[in-house]
Motif scaffolding. Structure first.
Motif, short mmCIF file in Angstrom:
data_model
loop_
_atom_site.label_atom_id
_atom_site.label_comp_id
_atom_site.label_asym_id
_atom_site.label_seq_id
_atom_site.Cartn_x
_atom_site.Cartn_y
_atom_site.Cartn_z
N LEU A 80 38.56 42.91 32.61
CA LEU A 80 39.60 41.94 32.96
C LEU A 80 39.77 41.96 34.47
N VAL A 81 39.40 40.85 35.10
CA VAL A 81 39.47 40.79 36.56
C VAL A 81 40.65 39.91 36.97
N THR A 82 41.57 40.47 37.76
CA THR A 82 42.75 39.72 38.18
C THR A 82 42.59 39.28 39.64
N VAL A 83 42.75 37.98 39.86
CA VAL A 83 42.63 37.45 41.22
C VAL A 83 44.03 37.33 41.82
N PRO A 84 44.27 37.97 42.97
CA PRO A 84 45.61 37.94 43.56
C PRO A 84 46.07 36.52 43.87
N MET A 85 47.38 36.31 43.94
CA MET A 85 47.90 34.97 44.23
C MET A 85 48.06 34.79 45.74
N VAL A 86 48.06 33.54 46.12
CA VAL A 86 48.35 33.20 47.51
C VAL A 86 49.54 32.26 47.50
N ASN A 87 50.68 32.73 47.99
CA ASN A 87 51.90 31.92 47.99
C ASN A 87 52.22 31.29 46.64
N GLY A 88 52.22 32.11 45.60
CA GLY A 88 52.63 31.62 44.29
C GLY A 88 51.60 30.80 43.55
N ARG A 89 50.41 30.67 44.12
CA ARG A 89 49.37 29.89 43.45
C ARG A 89 48.04 30.62 43.50
N THR A 90 47.05 30.02 42.81
CA THR A 90 45.72 30.61 42.77
C THR A 90 44.83 29.89 43.75
N SER A 91 44.12 30.64 44.57
CA SER A 91 43.20 30.01 45.51
C SER A 91 41.85 29.78 44.82
N PRO A 92 41.42 28.51 44.70
CA PRO A 92 40.13 28.24 44.05
C PRO A 92 38.98 29.00 44.72
N ALA A 93 39.06 29.16 46.03
CA ALA A 93 37.98 29.86 46.74
C ALA A 93 37.92 31.33 46.31
N ASP A 94 39.09 31.95 46.14
CA ASP A 94 39.13 33.34 45.68
C ASP A 94 38.55 33.47 44.28
N LEU A 95 38.88 32.50 43.44
CA LEU A 95 38.34 32.51 42.07
C LEU A 95 36.83 32.40 42.11
N ALA A 96 36.34 31.46 42.95
CA ALA A 96 34.91 31.19 43.02
C ALA A 96 34.13 32.47 43.34
N GLU A 97 34.75 33.36 44.09
CA GLU A 97 34.06 34.58 44.47
C GLU A 97 33.83 35.54 43.33
N VAL A 98 34.70 35.51 42.32
CA VAL A 98 34.55 36.50 41.25
C VAL A 98 33.92 35.95 39.96
N ILE A 99 33.84 34.60 39.83
CA ILE A 99 33.23 34.06 38.61
C ILE A 99 31.71 34.15 38.75
N ASP A 100 31.08 34.89 37.85
CA ASP A 100 29.62 35.00 37.91
C ASP A 100 29.01 34.61 36.56
N ASP A 101 27.71 34.84 36.39
CA ASP A 101 27.07 34.38 35.15
C ASP A 101 27.31 35.34 33.98
N GLU A 102 28.17 36.33 34.19
CA GLU A 102 28.60 37.19 33.08
C GLU A 102 30.06 36.90 32.71
N THR A 103 30.66 35.88 33.36
CA THR A 103 32.07 35.56 33.13
C THR A 103 32.22 34.60 31.95
N ALA A 104 32.98 35.03 30.95
CA ALA A 104 33.17 34.19 29.76
C ALA A 104 34.15 33.06 30.03
N CYS A 105 35.24 33.36 30.72
CA CYS A 105 36.24 32.32 30.94
C CYS A 105 37.18 32.65 32.09
N VAL A 106 37.85 31.60 32.55
CA VAL A 106 38.97 31.74 33.47
C VAL A 106 40.20 31.26 32.70
N ILE A 107 41.27 32.05 32.73
CA ILE A 107 42.49 31.66 32.01
C ILE A 107 43.56 31.30 33.03
#
Lengths: 454, 131
Positions: free
Chosen positions: A182-209
């Motif tokens: 379970l990989v948790t991406v930190p928030m930036v000012n109360g929201r999720t940064s798409p760029a931060d997400l893009a860095e951790v989603i790889d071809d072993e990632t089942a989903c983003v919730i």
């Protein structure tokens, strides 16, 4: 069936059948050091009259949202419940029925499931819905497991820190022994940064919730995140607020593969935390991986409309270790309440509720910011919830004081987000009047005296 | 293909092994006996091209009105081709199980464990005992 306490004679017969001389002898195999060697320390038995008075007095110590002015949210909301919900849902045929093990003889129950599923599909813009799950948190966890099964990727599940912290905790429990990280991406000012997400989603990632509006009430950049997620072959699970869909784009329109939600807002009371309703819907191509039961419409041998449970071959009573899930059940009564609520409100009714929440929440946020003590924690667009920062960093005593004055003024965030210890989450539903909001603002803005000045 | 010339697994998959450019390729499918036992098929999940499969391990599933059954790989290797048209014409599995009803082609790795498979006669014996 008469209820008669086990008599001395009953005990004798049971002990004889087992072959023990006494209850002490029966318990001998339990190690002595963990056995209680005295009677339980309980008060003397009460008669029905005394017991009723005793329990009524205990219950009276609860402070319910009904007797308070409630600004609590974070997954459980004080929305209005039309009388028709209780009136219909309390009919004995619905209220006392247990899960139908021979489902097709319970046509009424199956019809409720079918209509619930239909309403959820219309609400979410998704193709198929199951007959419900336990609650929002377990729906999130089931969606993660379902994603690993659909994608055949078991490496990781990615969640932003803006997903409800308790949902993340449940998810952690579900995944702990499965080897899926379970990989948790930190928030930036109360929201999720798409760029931060893009860095951790790889071809072993089942989903983003992604929760939208998120735990803090803020709107996420869903379409951008959907694109990034799909580019990498992962599924997008959107955790939504059902009431928000009266105004916001549906998960289906936003590109969700699986949509999940806590359904308590739809006609069920806050009830100190449960029972609640887990909503789950998905795209048709994933239906065979969706946990839980699904009711389908068909015709009987005389050509009359009727209902059946479908895709049962994947359920736990038939397929055990290969079932889509062995930790799911449906919440029939709460799904029924949600169906009655949605049918009673209709699309325009739901839109009115959403608009009222939106406007009242923004009115409250503007009003509280007139006090130099309070500010919105960040400037993101929000729906019916927002985060306020207390410049005096006195969140807990301030909220305690408000509670003593009958106002449940907000949810302190420090317990989940230590960096937000000076912040609290405020939720404003359609039930809050202008007077409520002004009293809330007055109470929070008052100096630290015992009595709030409204 | 002639059923009598194929190899069979205990779990009712058949394999036909050919040699091409020094590599052994197994074409695999489900036996006529198994298809009949499954009754009306409603859905099938195929393996994916490029997938590594192991003899005796699940690589897909077959769903009938009564049950969902695993599709086990009879051999060990890598899936190099999949008969994707089956998904929309499940009846082909029953009508022509040994030709048009093929499921996948698998490039064998390290012999592919084909020694574990039965010949037609041994398989017939197993079926008559099961049936």
């Amino acid at each position: 069936m008469a209820y008669i306490y086990a008599t001395e004679n009953d005990r004798r017969e049971m002990l004889d059948a087992i072959g023990a001389a006494s209850i002490d002898e029966l318990l001998e195999q339990v190690p002595a050091d963990i056995r209680l060697d005295k009677a339980l320390d309980l008060p003397a038995a009460m008669g029905e009259l005394e017991l009723t008075q005793h329990l009524t007095a205990m219950a009276g110590r609860n402070q319910s949202s009904r007797e308070s002015i409630c600004f609590l949210g974070g997954g459980s909301y004080d929305h209005f419940i039309p009388a028709v919900v209780d009136t219909l849902a309390s009919r004995g045929e619905f209220y006392t029925s247990y899960t139908p093990y021979q489902p097709e003889v319970s046509q009424g129950n199956l019809q409720v499931m079918f209509e619930y599923q239909t309403l959820i599909c219309q609400l979410t813009g998704m193709d198929v819905s199951n007959a419900s799950l336990y609650d929002g948190g377990s729906s999130v966890a089931e969606a993660a497991l379902m994603s690993t099964s659909v994608t055949r990727r078991h490496g990781k599940v990615v969640v932003p820190a803006t997903l409800h912290p308790e949902y993340r905790q449940i998810l952690g429990t579900f995944l702990e022994n499965l080897g899926t990280k379970l990989v948790t991406v930190p928030m930036v000012n109360g929201r999720t940064s798409p760029a931060d997400l893009a860095e951790v989603i790889d071809d072993e990632t089942a989903c983003v919730i992604l929760q939208h509006p998120n735990f803090f009430g803020c709107l996420e950049s869903v379409e951008e995140i959907a694109e990034i997620t799909h580019q990498r072959g992962a599924l997008l699970v959107i955790a939504f607020d059902p009431i928000s869909l009266g105004r916001l784009k549906s998960p289906g329109e936003l590109g969700a593969d699986i949509a999940v939600a806590e359904g308590q807002s739809l006609g069920s009371p806050m009830a100190f935390g449960g029972p609640y309703l887990g909503i789950m819907a998905c795209q048709e191509s994933y239906v065979r991986r969706m946990p839980g039961r699904i009711a389908g419409e068909t015709v009987d041998r005389r050509g009359r409309r009727c209902w059946v449970l479908t895709l049962q071959t994947r359920e736990q009573h038939i397929r055990r270790e290969k079932a889509t899930s062995n930790i799911c059940t449906n919440q029939g009564l709460l799904a029924l309440r949600a169906s009655i609520y949605l049918a009673a409100m209709g699309p325009t009714g739901l839109q009115s509720v959403a608009d009222l929440c939106l406007r009242k929440a923004h009115f409250a946020a503007e009003l509280i910011q007139q006090s130099p003590r309070f500010d919105l924690a960040w400037a993101d667009p929000f729906f019916k919830e927002f985060v306020i920062r207390d410049a005096e960093d006195q969140v807990k005593p301030m909220l305690d004081r408000a509670r003593r004055n009958g106002i449940l003024a907000g949810l302190p965030l420090g317990r989940w987000y230590p960096e937000l210890d000076d912040c609290f989450l405020v939720s404003v539903t359609e039930q809050r009047t202008r007077d409520d909001i002004e009293r809330w603002c007055g109470c929070l803005s008052a100096n630290n005296h015992e009595v709030c000045h409204a | 293909m002639n059923a009598e010339e194929l190899l069979y697994s205990k779990t009712h998959e058949w394999a036909h092994v050919t040699e091409r450019d020094g590599e052994k390729i197994a074409t695999i499918g489900i036996s006529a006996f198994a298809i009949e036992q499954l009754t009306d098929l409603v859905y099938m999940e195929l393996p994916q091209t490029g997938q590594a499969v192991t003899a005796g391990e699940s690589m897909g599933e077959v769903e009938s009105v009564k049950a969902v059954s695993d599709l086990y790989s009879p051999v060990t290797g890598e899936v190099i081709d999949v008969n994707t048209s089956l998904v929309d014409s499940l009846e082909t599995l029953g009508k022509d199980p040994y030709d048009a009803g093929w499921i996948a082609k698998i490039r064998l790795v390290d012999g592919g464990s084909i020694d574990e498979l039965m010949d037609f006669e041994a398989y017939q014996k197993q079926c008559s005992e099961d049936g």
